[in-house]
Design a protein around this motif. Structure first.
Motif, PDB file in Angstrom:
ATOM      1  N   ASN A  82       0.841  -1.177   0.114  1.00 45.93           N
ATOM      2  CA  ASN A  82      -0.127  -0.066  -0.028  1.00 45.93           C
ATOM      3  C   ASN A  82       0.883   1.317  -0.019  1.00 45.93           C
ATOM      4  OD1 ASN A  82      -2.582  -1.685  -0.036  1.00 45.93           O
ATOM      5  ND2 ASN A  82      -2.253  -1.749   2.321  1.00 45.93           N
ATOM      6  N   ASN A  83       1.832   1.266  -1.043  1.00 45.73           N
ATOM      7  CA  ASN A  83       2.506   2.580  -1.094  1.00 45.73           C
ATOM      8  C   ASN A  83       3.444   2.821   0.303  1.00 45.73           C
ATOM      9  OD1 ASN A  83       1.917   2.836  -3.689  1.00 45.73           O
ATOM     10  ND2 ASN A  83       0.056   4.079  -3.090  1.00 45.73           N
ATOM     11  N   LEU A  84       3.756   1.989   1.078  1.00 46.32           N
ATOM     12  CA  LEU A  84       4.473   1.932   2.252  1.00 46.32           C
ATOM     13  C   LEU A  84       5.492   0.808   2.412  1.00 46.32           C
ATOM     14  CD1 LEU A  84       1.924   3.011   5.036  1.00 46.32           C
ATOM     15  CD2 LEU A  84       3.511   4.489   3.959  1.00 46.32           C
ATOM     16  N   VAL A  85       6.784   1.068   2.766  1.00 48.25           N
ATOM     17  CA  VAL A  85       7.914   0.165   3.154  1.00 48.25           C
ATOM     18  C   VAL A  85       7.913   0.000   4.669  1.00 48.25           C
ATOM     19  CG1 VAL A  85       9.716   1.235   2.714  1.00 48.25           C
ATOM     20  CG2 VAL A  85       9.832  -1.208   2.509  1.00 48.25           C
ATOM     21  N   PHE A  86       7.977  -1.433   4.953  1.00 43.84           N
ATOM     22  CA  PHE A  86       8.050  -1.773   6.480  1.00 43.84           C
ATOM     23  C   PHE A  86       9.424  -2.272   6.677  1.00 43.84           C
ATOM     24  CE2 PHE A  86       3.472  -1.236   5.470  1.00 43.84           C
ATOM     25  CZ  PHE A  86       3.110  -0.673   6.645  1.00 43.84           C
ATOM     26  N   LEU A  87      10.056  -1.870   7.168  1.00 46.71           N
ATOM     27  CA  LEU A  87      11.505  -2.442   7.565  1.00 46.71           C
ATOM     28  C   LEU A  87      11.569  -3.241   9.008  1.00 46.71           C
ATOM     29  CD1 LEU A  87      12.579  -0.387   5.315  1.00 46.71           C
ATOM     30  CD2 LEU A  87      14.610  -0.492   6.544  1.00 46.71           C
ATOM     31  N   SER A  88      11.947  -4.492   9.249  1.00 49.38           N
ATOM     32  CA  SER A  88      11.928  -5.130  10.290  1.00 49.38           C
ATOM     33  C   SER A  88      13.032  -4.515  11.034  1.00 49.38           C
ATOM     34  CB  SER A  88      12.477  -6.598   9.858  1.00 49.38           C
ATOM     35  OG  SER A  88      11.153  -7.258   9.351  1.00 49.38           O
ATOM     36  N   GLY A  89      13.456  -4.755  12.243  1.00 50.31           N
ATOM     37  CA  GLY A  89      14.290  -4.350  13.005  1.00 50.31           C
ATOM     38  C   GLY A  89      15.672  -4.682  12.578  1.00 50.31           C
ATOM     39  N   VAL A  90      16.521  -3.719  12.262  1.00 49.46           N
ATOM     40  CA  VAL A  90      18.027  -3.631  11.976  1.00 49.46           C
ATOM     41  C   VAL A  90      18.958  -3.481  12.797  1.00 49.46           C
ATOM     42  CG1 VAL A  90      19.537  -2.771  10.005  1.00 49.46           C
ATOM     43  CG2 VAL A  90      17.108  -2.949   9.643  1.00 49.46           C
ATOM     44  N   LEU A  91      19.988  -4.606  12.783  1.00 46.11           N
ATOM     45  CA  LEU A  91      21.200  -4.560  13.913  1.00 46.11           C
ATOM     46  C   LEU A  91      22.307  -4.104  13.073  1.00 46.11           C
ATOM     47  CD1 LEU A  91      20.505  -8.437  15.311  1.00 46.11           C
ATOM     48  CD2 LEU A  91      19.860  -5.886  16.184  1.00 46.11           C
ATOM     49  N   GLY A  92      23.154  -3.966  13.803  1.00 48.08           N
ATOM     50  CA  GLY A  92      24.586  -3.540  13.379  1.00 48.08           C
ATOM     51  C   GLY A  92      25.538  -4.431  12.916  1.00 48.08           C
ATOM     52  N   LEU A  93      25.225  -5.443  12.188  1.00 51.94           N
ATOM     53  CA  LEU A  93      25.966  -6.245  11.702  1.00 51.94           C
ATOM     54  C   LEU A  93      26.531  -6.215  10.414  1.00 51.94           C
ATOM     55  CD1 LEU A  93      23.356  -9.267  12.359  1.00 51.94           C
ATOM     56  CD2 LEU A  93      25.171  -8.717  13.752  1.00 51.94           C
ATOM     57  N   ILE A  94      27.497  -6.777   9.948  1.00 51.21           N
ATOM     58  CA  ILE A  94      28.443  -6.538   8.638  1.00 51.21           C
ATOM     59  C   ILE A  94      27.848  -7.580   7.824  1.00 51.21           C
ATOM     60  CG2 ILE A  94      30.524  -6.842   7.460  1.00 51.21           C
ATOM     61  CD1 ILE A  94      31.887  -5.987  10.100  1.00 51.21           C
ATOM     62  N   PRO A  95      27.094  -7.240   6.769  1.00 54.57           N
ATOM     63  CA  PRO A  95      26.323  -8.178   5.947  1.00 54.57           C
ATOM     64  C   PRO A  95      27.179  -9.508   5.518  1.00 54.57           C
ATOM     65  CG  PRO A  95      25.948  -5.925   5.172  1.00 54.57           C
ATOM     66  CD  PRO A  95      26.918  -5.982   6.240  1.00 54.57           C
ATOM     67  N   THR A 134      11.427   3.412  14.942  1.00 56.64           N
ATOM     68  CA  THR A 134      11.678   2.988  16.497  1.00 56.64           C
ATOM     69  C   THR A 134      12.778   2.462  16.860  1.00 56.64           C
ATOM     70  OG1 THR A 134       9.064   2.203  16.115  1.00 56.64           O
ATOM     71  CG2 THR A 134      10.532   1.345  18.098  1.00 56.64           C
ATOM     72  N   ILE A 135      13.478   2.872  17.914  1.00 56.14           N
ATOM     73  CA  ILE A 135      14.720   2.436  18.093  1.00 56.14           C
ATOM     74  C   ILE A 135      14.600   1.866  19.486  1.00 56.14           C
ATOM     75  CG2 ILE A 135      16.903   3.531  18.935  1.00 56.14           C
ATOM     76  CD1 ILE A 135      16.603   5.951  17.405  1.00 56.14           C
ATOM     77  N   MET A 136      15.333   0.725  19.596  1.00 59.47           N
ATOM     78  CA  MET A 136      15.360  -0.125  20.869  1.00 59.47           C
ATOM     79  C   MET A 136      17.009  -0.091  21.272  1.00 59.47           C
ATOM     80  SD  MET A 136      12.827  -2.825  18.980  1.00 59.47           S
ATOM     81  CE  MET A 136      13.342  -1.927  17.477  1.00 59.47           C
ATOM     82  N   LEU A 137      16.965   0.250  22.505  1.00 54.83           N
ATOM     83  CA  LEU A 137      18.408   0.349  22.922  1.00 54.83           C
ATOM     84  C   LEU A 137      18.515  -0.485  24.148  1.00 54.83           C
ATOM     85  CD1 LEU A 137      18.748   4.021  23.224  1.00 54.83           C
ATOM     86  CD2 LEU A 137      20.176   2.915  21.804  1.00 54.83           C
ATOM     87  N   ALA A 138      19.668  -1.093  24.363  1.00 53.33           N
ATOM     88  CA  ALA A 138      20.074  -2.078  25.486  1.00 53.33           C
ATOM     89  C   ALA A 138      20.337  -1.107  26.507  1.00 53.33           C
ATOM     90  CB  ALA A 138      21.344  -2.992  25.120  1.00 53.33           C
ATOM     91  N   ASP A 139      20.813   0.009  26.553  1.00 54.45           N
ATOM     92  CA  ASP A 139      20.977   1.006  27.714  1.00 54.45           C
ATOM     93  C   ASP A 139      20.490   2.826  27.242  1.00 54.45           C
ATOM     94  OD1 ASP A 139      21.793   2.788  29.527  1.00 54.45           O
ATOM     95  OD2 ASP A 139      23.972   1.981  29.401  1.00 54.45           O
ATOM     96  N   ASN A 172      22.734 -10.112  21.551  1.00 57.30           N
ATOM     97  CA  ASN A 172      23.090  -8.997  22.522  1.00 57.30           C
ATOM     98  C   ASN A 172      23.506  -7.620  22.080  1.00 57.30           C
ATOM     99  OD1 ASN A 172      22.707 -10.514  24.926  1.00 57.30           O
ATOM    100  ND2 ASN A 172      24.462 -11.773  24.514  1.00 57.30           N
ATOM    101  N   ALA A 173      22.782  -7.192  20.995  1.00 55.99           N
ATOM    102  CA  ALA A 173      23.070  -6.004  20.358  1.00 55.99           C
ATOM    103  C   ALA A 173      23.080  -4.766  21.260  1.00 55.99           C
ATOM    104  CB  ALA A 173      22.063  -5.985  19.055  1.00 55.99           C
ATOM    105  N   LYS A 174      23.632  -3.812  20.871  1.00 53.91           N
ATOM    106  CA  LYS A 174      23.466  -2.472  21.745  1.00 53.91           C
ATOM    107  C   LYS A 174      22.237  -1.813  21.261  1.00 53.91           C
ATOM    108  CE  LYS A 174      27.553  -2.772  23.657  1.00 53.91           C
ATOM    109  NZ  LYS A 174      27.738  -2.993  25.193  1.00 53.91           N
ATOM    110  N   ILE A 175      21.902  -1.825  20.113  1.00 54.53           N
ATOM    111  CA  ILE A 175      20.750  -1.027  19.320  1.00 54.53           C
ATOM    112  C   ILE A 175      20.176  -1.899  18.239  1.00 54.53           C
ATOM    113  CG2 ILE A 175      22.467   0.092  17.715  1.00 54.53           C
ATOM    114  CD1 ILE A 175      20.780   2.564  17.992  1.00 54.53           C
ATOM    115  N   GLU A 176      18.722  -1.704  18.101  1.00 56.61           N
ATOM    116  CA  GLU A 176      18.063  -2.331  16.841  1.00 56.61           C
ATOM    117  C   GLU A 176      16.952  -1.036  16.496  1.00 56.61           C
ATOM    118  OE1 GLU A 176      15.133  -6.050  15.714  1.00 56.61           O
ATOM    119  OE2 GLU A 176      16.010  -5.751  17.967  1.00 56.61           O
TER     120      GLU A 176
END
Length: 183
Positions: A82-95, A134-139, A172-176
């Motif tokens: 519907n003319n939107l894109v929904f990105l799942s939570g992304v981690l700081g991983l090297i692809p 939406t940002i999720m932080l471990a701290d 155990n990511a610091k951010i997503e």
């Protein structure tokens, strides 16, 4: 919204079908809840818009790129609908390696946003089209550090945003970060 709730709303005696939209809104067919003593020029407080003319109505398309880390479970990197894109939570991983860029929240934030950029690009959009993150932080103590990096990717007008401290993140990511963008 479940079908029974939708049916109860549509079958409500207080619903009025509008064939023209009020106060300069685009013309559409809209089911609106009417309030007592409201004129026909009043803006309805709740509405359900149904469009059967869109070729993409009800369809969803998976977005995947090797330039961002693969999903860690049974979900997609992103979905277009519907003319939107929904990105799942992304981690700081090297692809290429599937390992974190480093243990620092700054490096992980930078990598998360680079990965998001690749997924957005594969979706046919970019950072300027992001309307909600939406940002999720471990701290939550890392809030200021994350904001400094985030601001480089999302200059004004910045998207709407929520930030939460969570009990734990995958691997155990610091951010997503997850987001919604327009196409």
């Amino acid at each position: 919204m479940t079908l029974s709730v939708v049916k109860s709303i549509i079958n409500s005696p207080k619903l009025v079908r509008l064939s023209t939209a009020p106060l300069g809104f685009s013309r559409c067919h809209r089911w609106c809840v009417s309030l007592p003593n409201m004129s026909s020029k009043s803006i309805p407080f709740a509405s359900l818009t149904i469009s059967a003319t869109s070729d993409n109505a009800g369809k969803k398309e998976v977005v995947a790129t090797e330039k961002a880390p693969a999903a860690l479970g049974p979900y997609s990197q992103a979905i277009k609908a519907n003319n939107l894109v929904f990105l799942s939570g992304v981690l700081g991983l090297i692809p290429e390696t599937g390992k974190f860029v480093s243990d620092s929240v700054e490096d992980q934030t930078e990598q998360v946003l680079k990965n998001m950029g690749e997924i957005l690009k594969a979706s046919g959009t970019d950072y300027s089209s992001v309307v909600k993150t939406t940002i999720m932080l471990a701290d939550l103590g890392d809030f200021k550090k994350v904001n400094e990096i985030y601001a480089k990717y999302f200059p004004a007008p910045s998207p709407a945003r929520s930030t939460y401290q969570v009990a734990a993140l995958p691997l155990n990511a610091k951010i997503e970060i997850e987001c919604i963008a327009t196409l």
